[in-house]
Design a protein around this motif. Structure first.
Motif, PDB file in Angstrom:
ATOM      1  N   THR A  93       0.832  -1.209   0.000  1.00  0.00           N
ATOM      2  CA  THR A  93       0.000   0.000   0.000  1.00  0.00           C
ATOM      3  C   THR A  93       0.863   1.255   0.000  1.00  0.00           C
ATOM      4  N   SER A  94       2.002   1.201   0.673  1.00  0.00           N
ATOM      5  CA  SER A  94       2.923   2.336   0.657  1.00  0.00           C
ATOM      6  C   SER A  94       3.436   2.578  -0.761  1.00  0.00           C
ATOM      7  N   ARG A  95       3.819   1.502  -1.423  1.00  0.00           N
ATOM      8  CA  ARG A  95       4.325   1.620  -2.793  1.00  0.00           C
ATOM      9  C   ARG A  95       3.240   2.173  -3.719  1.00  0.00           C
ATOM     10  N   ALA A  96       2.010   1.683  -3.557  1.00  0.00           N
ATOM     11  CA  ALA A  96       0.916   2.142  -4.412  1.00  0.00           C
ATOM     12  C   ALA A  96       0.620   3.623  -4.178  1.00  0.00           C
ATOM     13  N   ALA A  97       0.692   4.063  -2.919  1.00  0.00           N
ATOM     14  CA  ALA A  97       0.428   5.470  -2.610  1.00  0.00           C
ATOM     15  C   ALA A  97       1.479   6.374  -3.240  1.00  0.00           C
ATOM     16  N   ARG A  98       2.735   5.974  -3.155  1.00  0.00           N
ATOM     17  CA  ARG A  98       3.798   6.810  -3.717  1.00  0.00           C
ATOM     18  C   ARG A  98       3.742   6.813  -5.244  1.00  0.00           C
ATOM     19  N   ALA A  99       3.315   5.688  -5.833  1.00  0.00           N
ATOM     20  CA  ALA A  99       3.166   5.653  -7.288  1.00  0.00           C
ATOM     21  C   ALA A  99       2.043   6.587  -7.733  1.00  0.00           C
ATOM     22  N   ARG A 100       1.023   6.716  -6.898  1.00  0.00           N
ATOM     23  CA  ARG A 100      -0.134   7.542  -7.253  1.00  0.00           C
ATOM     24  C   ARG A 100       0.083   9.012  -6.899  1.00  0.00           C
ATOM     25  N   TYR A 101       0.726   9.291  -5.757  1.00  0.00           N
ATOM     26  CA  TYR A 101       0.795  10.664  -5.260  1.00  0.00           C
ATOM     27  C   TYR A 101       2.214  11.233  -5.156  1.00  0.00           C
ATOM     28  N   GLY A 102       3.222  10.417  -5.475  1.00  0.00           N
ATOM     29  CA  GLY A 102       4.581  10.913  -5.386  1.00  0.00           C
ATOM     30  C   GLY A 102       5.146  10.812  -3.980  1.00  0.00           C
ATOM     31  N   ASP A 103       6.292  11.435  -3.766  1.00  0.00           N
ATOM     32  CA  ASP A 103       6.990  11.309  -2.492  1.00  0.00           C
ATOM     33  C   ASP A 103       6.721  12.461  -1.527  1.00  0.00           C
ATOM     34  N   GLY A 104       5.746  13.298  -1.840  1.00  0.00           N
ATOM     35  CA  GLY A 104       5.433  14.421  -0.973  1.00  0.00           C
ATOM     36  C   GLY A 104       4.599  14.013   0.224  1.00  0.00           C
ATOM     37  N   GLN A 105       3.953  15.000   0.836  1.00  0.00           N
ATOM     38  CA  GLN A 105       3.143  14.757   2.025  1.00  0.00           C
ATOM     39  C   GLN A 105       2.042  13.738   1.783  1.00  0.00           C
ATOM     40  N   ARG A 106       1.332  13.859   0.659  1.00  0.00           N
ATOM     41  CA  ARG A 106       0.222  12.947   0.397  1.00  0.00           C
ATOM     42  C   ARG A 106       0.734  11.532   0.132  1.00  0.00           C
ATOM     43  N   GLY A 107       1.854  11.435  -0.552  1.00  0.00           N
ATOM     44  CA  GLY A 107       2.404  10.109  -0.820  1.00  0.00           C
ATOM     45  C   GLY A 107       2.874   9.389   0.422  1.00  0.00           C
ATOM     46  N   ALA A 108       3.161  10.150   1.485  1.00  0.00           N
ATOM     47  CA  ALA A 108       3.681   9.556   2.721  1.00  0.00           C
ATOM     48  C   ALA A 108       2.592   9.277   3.757  1.00  0.00           C
TER      49      ALA A 108
END
Length: 503
Positions: free
Chosen positions: A465-480
């Protein structure tokens, strides 16, 4: 070992399988698809057999032959005689085990039969898995516990325990505190009584789902039950039927509109839900063919059809992605958590609630008046759903520090599910807005990606889920956001330790 013992114990199962052969002719499945469905059913039963061998009782729903009856013909028609015979013997092995407590054989014979049955089931899983072209790692994961052998003496232990939303430990506590009967055994076929159904499932044609009224009978024979309401029909006078109907509609609408999934179970199958099951039955469960919902005893629990999230929880058991997860330990806890997660999203979607507005309670309204509690489980604060002299205190931990290492409750599936539950709640609140739009979509993406495998641990879901979030939202606040959620429950995705519970 006296061979007559074996004949007496499995003869009926063999005869039934042969007699059913004529019904297989109409199967349209491909060989690979048929083998995959049969493999999934056998491996799910294999988890129960492994649990039985280690802990001495069967903490699972009654074994089902649905996949075999629907698709077994394909194995025979394609001249895969070895696989056909191995699969049949695997089903016989599963059905043999509950009879071993009947006193028909000695303890030594029983133990030998259990070991032989486990080996037959291993062979069936391996052969059907090979035909289904599954990886050797996946097949090995499904057979590892079966091959590890038994553990405890199995004297004076109840035969078959159905499991559902209420864990076995809580059922046993209710038995001790209230003297309420703890229901052991398969649903009884009641073959000697006349069939009462006046309108059967066959009479509703192509309806996508049907609700049956058990009228408090404890039976696995769905043809005994009359249709109370089918898809597209008007409301009836029975409030329980109407509540379940609304739950089915809400679940199907959610899956269709949010995730573009057109059906809860396998494509083309009629979804069946049985209400008013047994007398004062304090549980609800999925047996591979239908959802069975009790009315509760009125003293501790009310109807198990209460609430959109409860209906969705049981219906979602039919999702192939969830059926494939091993129902034990962390994998089983993830199965429970994912069903509860999407069940709550069904409720929130129907009510138009944001993550901030939602109550995050599973089974709100399920506890009877006088019971001190608000629900069966809480995503926001696991361990606080109830604290009652009869029920005891909600045992769910909210972080890995409280992880319960146990062999009971299929390795703590209803207790430890509180950890991923809280992670999802924290992720949803971190994103804000409607939970199904961000956190829910990421959880769904991971579930349906095939990356979880058949025996995932919490760390696997955290990482994916962490990987999917960063793929969708990048490495910023939302991705983290998801990284922070998992870290707060003790599972930082980048370094989550793999932890396997033991007895």
């Amino acid at each position: 070992m006296d061979s007559s013992d074996i004949v007496a114990l499995i003869g009926a199962a063999v005869a039934a399988a042969v007699a059913a052969g004529g019904a297989y002719a109409h199967s349209r499945s491909t060989l690979r698809a048929a083998a995959r469905l049969i493999y999934a059913e056998l491996s799910r039963h294999g988890t129960s057999v492994a649990y039985y061998r280690k802990y001495g009782h069967w903490d699972a729903a009654a074994p089902s032959r649905k996949a075999w009856e629907d698709h077994g013909a394909v194995l025979a028609r394609r001249r895969n005689a070895d696989t056909f015979e191995a699969a049949l013997r695997g089903y016989e092995a599963v059905e043999l085990i509950p009879f071993l407590y009947g006193g028909a054989v000695s303890a030594a014979t029983r133990d030998e039969l259990v070991g032989d049955a486990a080996q037959r089931l291993v062979s069936a899983i391996e052969k059907t898995g090979a035909v289904a072209r599954l990886s050797s790692d996946q097949i090995e994961a499904s057979t590892r516990r079966l091959q590890s052998g038994g553990g405890v003496a199995m004297e004076a232990v109840p035969a078959v325990l159905r499991t559902g939303v209420i864990p076995l430990a809580l059922q046993e506590r209710l038995t001790e505190e209230r003297g309420a009967p703890l229901d052991f055994g398969w649903p009884r076929p009641l073959a000697a009584r006349a069939r009462r159904a006046t309108r059967t499932r066959d009479s509703v044609g192509d309806a996508g789902f049907v609700i049956l009224d058990a009228q408090h009978e404890d039976s696995a024979d769905l043809d005994r039950f009359a249709v109370a309401r089918a898809e597209g029909e008007d409301e009836v006078s029975d409030a329980a039927v109407n509540r379940v109907y609304d739950g089915i509609v809400a679940t199907r609408k959610f899956l269709s509109e949010v995730f573009h999934r057109q059906y809860v179970g396998a494509e083309g199958e009629q979804l069946t839900v049985v209400v008013h099951y047994a007398e004062k039955y304090n549980n609800g469960f999925w047996n591979g063919e239908a959802v069975f919902l009790g009315d509760g005893d009125g003293a501790v629990f009310t109807s198990f059809g209460q609430g959109l999230e409860m209906a969705a929880y049981h219906l979602l058991a039919g999702l192939p992605e969830l059926e494939s997860l091993t129902y034990f330990g962390q994998s089983g806890a993830l199965n429970t958590s994912l069903r509860e997660t999407f069940g709550l999203l069904v409720k929130q979607y129907a009510l138009g609630q944001t993550a901030e507005e939602a109550d995050w309670l599973v089974g709100a309204g399920l506890l009877a008046p006088g019971i001190k509690g608000v629900a069966l489980r809480s995503f926001k604060a696991p361990g606080t759903a109830y604290d009652d002299p009869v029920l005891g205190k909600d045992p769910q931990p909210h972080t890995m520090d409280g992880y319960v290492v146990t062999g009971r409750d299929n390795g703590g599936i209803h207790m430890n599910s509180g950890i991923p539950n809280r992670a999802f709640y924290l992720a949803a609140r971190g994103f804000g807005g409607h939970a199904w739009e961000r956190a829910g979509r990421i959880w769904w993406e991971v579930l349906t990606s095939g990356q979880l495998g058949v025996e995932p641990e919490f760390a696997d879901l955290a990482r994916l889920t962490s990987r999917a979030a960063r793929a969708r939202y990048g490495d910023g606040q939302r991705g983290a956001v998801i990284d922070r959620a998992w870290s707060r429950v003790g599972l930082p995705p980048a370094e989550s330790p793999r932890r396997t519970p033991s007895a």
